[in-house]
Motif scaffolding. Structure first.
Motif, PDB file in Angstrom:
ATOM      1  N   GLU A   2      -0.829   3.027  13.055  1.00  0.00           N
ATOM      2  CA  GLU A   2      -1.696   2.113  12.316  1.00  0.00           C
ATOM      3  C   GLU A   2      -2.231   2.777  11.045  1.00  0.00           C
ATOM      4  N   ASP A   3      -2.527   4.099  11.136  1.00  0.00           N
ATOM      5  CA  ASP A   3      -3.004   4.831   9.964  1.00  0.00           C
ATOM      6  C   ASP A   3      -1.935   4.857   8.879  1.00  0.00           C
ATOM      7  N   ALA A   4      -0.682   5.044   9.261  1.00  0.00           N
ATOM      8  CA  ALA A   4       0.411   5.078   8.291  1.00  0.00           C
ATOM      9  C   ALA A   4       0.547   3.719   7.607  1.00  0.00           C
ATOM     10  N   ASN A   5       0.401   2.642   8.356  1.00  0.00           N
ATOM     11  CA  ASN A   5       0.479   1.302   7.766  1.00  0.00           C
ATOM     12  C   ASN A   5      -0.645   1.080   6.758  1.00  0.00           C
ATOM     13  N   PHE A   6      -1.826   1.557   7.082  1.00  0.00           N
ATOM     14  CA  PHE A   6      -2.944   1.422   6.152  1.00  0.00           C
ATOM     15  C   PHE A   6      -2.643   2.148   4.849  1.00  0.00           C
ATOM     16  N   ILE A   7      -2.109   3.373   4.948  1.00  0.00           N
ATOM     17  CA  ILE A   7      -1.795   4.156   3.752  1.00  0.00           C
ATOM     18  C   ILE A   7      -0.741   3.453   2.912  1.00  0.00           C
ATOM     19  N   VAL A   8       0.283   2.930   3.556  1.00  0.00           N
ATOM     20  CA  VAL A   8       1.329   2.208   2.833  1.00  0.00           C
ATOM     21  C   VAL A   8       0.744   0.970   2.152  1.00  0.00           C
ATOM     22  N   LYS A   9      -0.076   0.236   2.868  1.00  0.00           N
ATOM     23  CA  LYS A   9      -0.708  -0.957   2.287  1.00  0.00           C
ATOM     24  C   LYS A   9      -1.613  -0.578   1.110  1.00  0.00           C
ATOM     25  N   PHE A  10      -2.361   0.504   1.271  1.00  0.00           N
ATOM     26  CA  PHE A  10      -3.248   0.955   0.201  1.00  0.00           C
ATOM     27  C   PHE A  10      -2.453   1.358  -1.036  1.00  0.00           C
ATOM     28  N   LEU A  11      -1.368   2.111  -0.830  1.00  0.00           N
ATOM     29  CA  LEU A  11      -0.549   2.536  -1.965  1.00  0.00           C
ATOM     30  C   LEU A  11       0.117   1.338  -2.646  1.00  0.00           C
ATOM     31  N   ASN A  12       0.584   0.398  -1.866  1.00  0.00           N
ATOM     32  CA  ASN A  12       1.169  -0.818  -2.455  1.00  0.00           C
ATOM     33  C   ASN A  12       0.128  -1.594  -3.252  1.00  0.00           C
ATOM     34  N   TRP A  13      -1.097  -1.660  -2.732  1.00  0.00           N
ATOM     35  CA  TRP A  13      -2.181  -2.332  -3.453  1.00  0.00           C
ATOM     36  C   TRP A  13      -2.468  -1.624  -4.774  1.00  0.00           C
ATOM     37  N   LEU A  14      -2.482  -0.286  -4.738  1.00  0.00           N
ATOM     38  CA  LEU A  14      -2.716   0.477  -5.970  1.00  0.00           C
ATOM     39  C   LEU A  14      -1.659   0.170  -7.029  1.00  0.00           C
ATOM     40  N   MET A  15      -0.436  -0.010  -6.583  1.00  0.00           N
ATOM     41  CA  MET A  15       0.665  -0.249  -7.515  1.00  0.00           C
ATOM     42  C   MET A  15       0.589  -1.623  -8.181  1.00  0.00           C
ATOM     43  N   THR A  16      -0.305  -2.469  -7.717  1.00  0.00           N
ATOM     44  CA  THR A  16      -0.453  -3.780  -8.360  1.00  0.00           C
ATOM     45  C   THR A  16      -1.249  -3.686  -9.656  1.00  0.00           C
ATOM     46  N   PHE A  17      -1.910  -2.551  -9.881  1.00  0.00           N
ATOM     47  CA  PHE A  17      -2.708  -2.368 -11.092  1.00  0.00           C
ATOM     48  C   PHE A  17      -1.823  -1.944 -12.254  1.00  0.00           C
ATOM     49  N   ASP A  18      -2.313  -2.173 -13.441  1.00  0.00           N
ATOM     50  CA  ASP A  18      -1.647  -1.717 -14.654  1.00  0.00           C
ATOM     51  C   ASP A  18      -1.501  -0.201 -14.617  1.00  0.00           C
ATOM     52  N   ARG A  19      -0.340   0.305 -14.991  1.00  0.00           N
ATOM     53  CA  ARG A  19      -0.017   1.737 -14.959  1.00  0.00           C
ATOM     54  C   ARG A  19      -1.078   2.565 -15.685  1.00  0.00           C
TER      55      ARG A  19
END
Length: 184
Positions: A2-19
């Motif tokens: 579950e912790d790994a899924n949270f990290i993946v979700k968090f990183l994917n969310w971060l990638m939605t922002f402008d570079r």
């Protein structure tokens, strides 16, 4: 898992922002974190000042010599704070990371990492201040040995600064010559 899924979700969310916004945000965090290094010089200089006051109270005739040693030693103890300030200012005003090519997450992490590395300046600030305090104390007791005390104090302070310099090198490498980007 579950912790790994949270990290993946968090990183994917971060990638939605402008570079650029993501890198600048990470740079702001890095700049703020770098200034934590100011704790060391604050403690060290306070110790030196306290020892200066103590030396003058014990031997008022050696007040000028003790104060000189205290001021010189405290000035050297500030160097790690100054190095952290330089890294913070680079991240805020001359940020080379923003224009670098590469994975945005590596660049953002490098900006934060540059700031975190400067926390290593706490140790030199405290150590150099301790040396300044002891030098001031010694000069207060034996003002005729002021020049020898200053020489020994400066030598010890120079050695104590090495970890602060290592931190600066890592911060500069992460900002200007990031080897991690080339590994992708």
């Amino acid at each position: 898992m579950e912790d790994a899924n949270f990290i993946v979700k968090f990183l994917n969310w971060l990638m939605t922002f402008d570079r650029k916004a993501l890198i600048l945000s990470a740079s702001a965090i890095g700049a703020g974190v770098a200034m934590i290094a100011g704790i060391g010089p604050g403690i060290g200089q306070g110790y030196a000042a306290g020892k200066g006051a103590e030396a003058v109270s014990i031997n008022p005739k050696a007040g000028k010599q003790a104060t000189l040693v205290m001021l010189l030693g405290a000035a050297v103890a500030e160097t790690s704070g100054i190095l952290a300030l330089v890294v913070s200012l680079i991240l805020l005003f001359g940020n080379p990371i923003v224009t670098q090519e590469g994975a945005v997450i590596i660049l953002a992490a490098s900006a934060i990492g540059a700031g975190i590395s400067m926390i290593a300046g706490i140790g030199p600030g405290i150590g150099q201040g301790y040396a300044a305090g002891k030098g001031t104390e010694a000069t207060g007791r034996r003002p005729e040995y002021q020049s020898s005390v200053i020489r020994a104090m400066f030598l010890g302070q120079a050695v104590a600064q090495t970890t602060g310099i290592y931190a600066l090198i890592i911060a500069l490498v992460l900002m200007f010559a990031n080897p991690l980007v080339k590994l992708l």
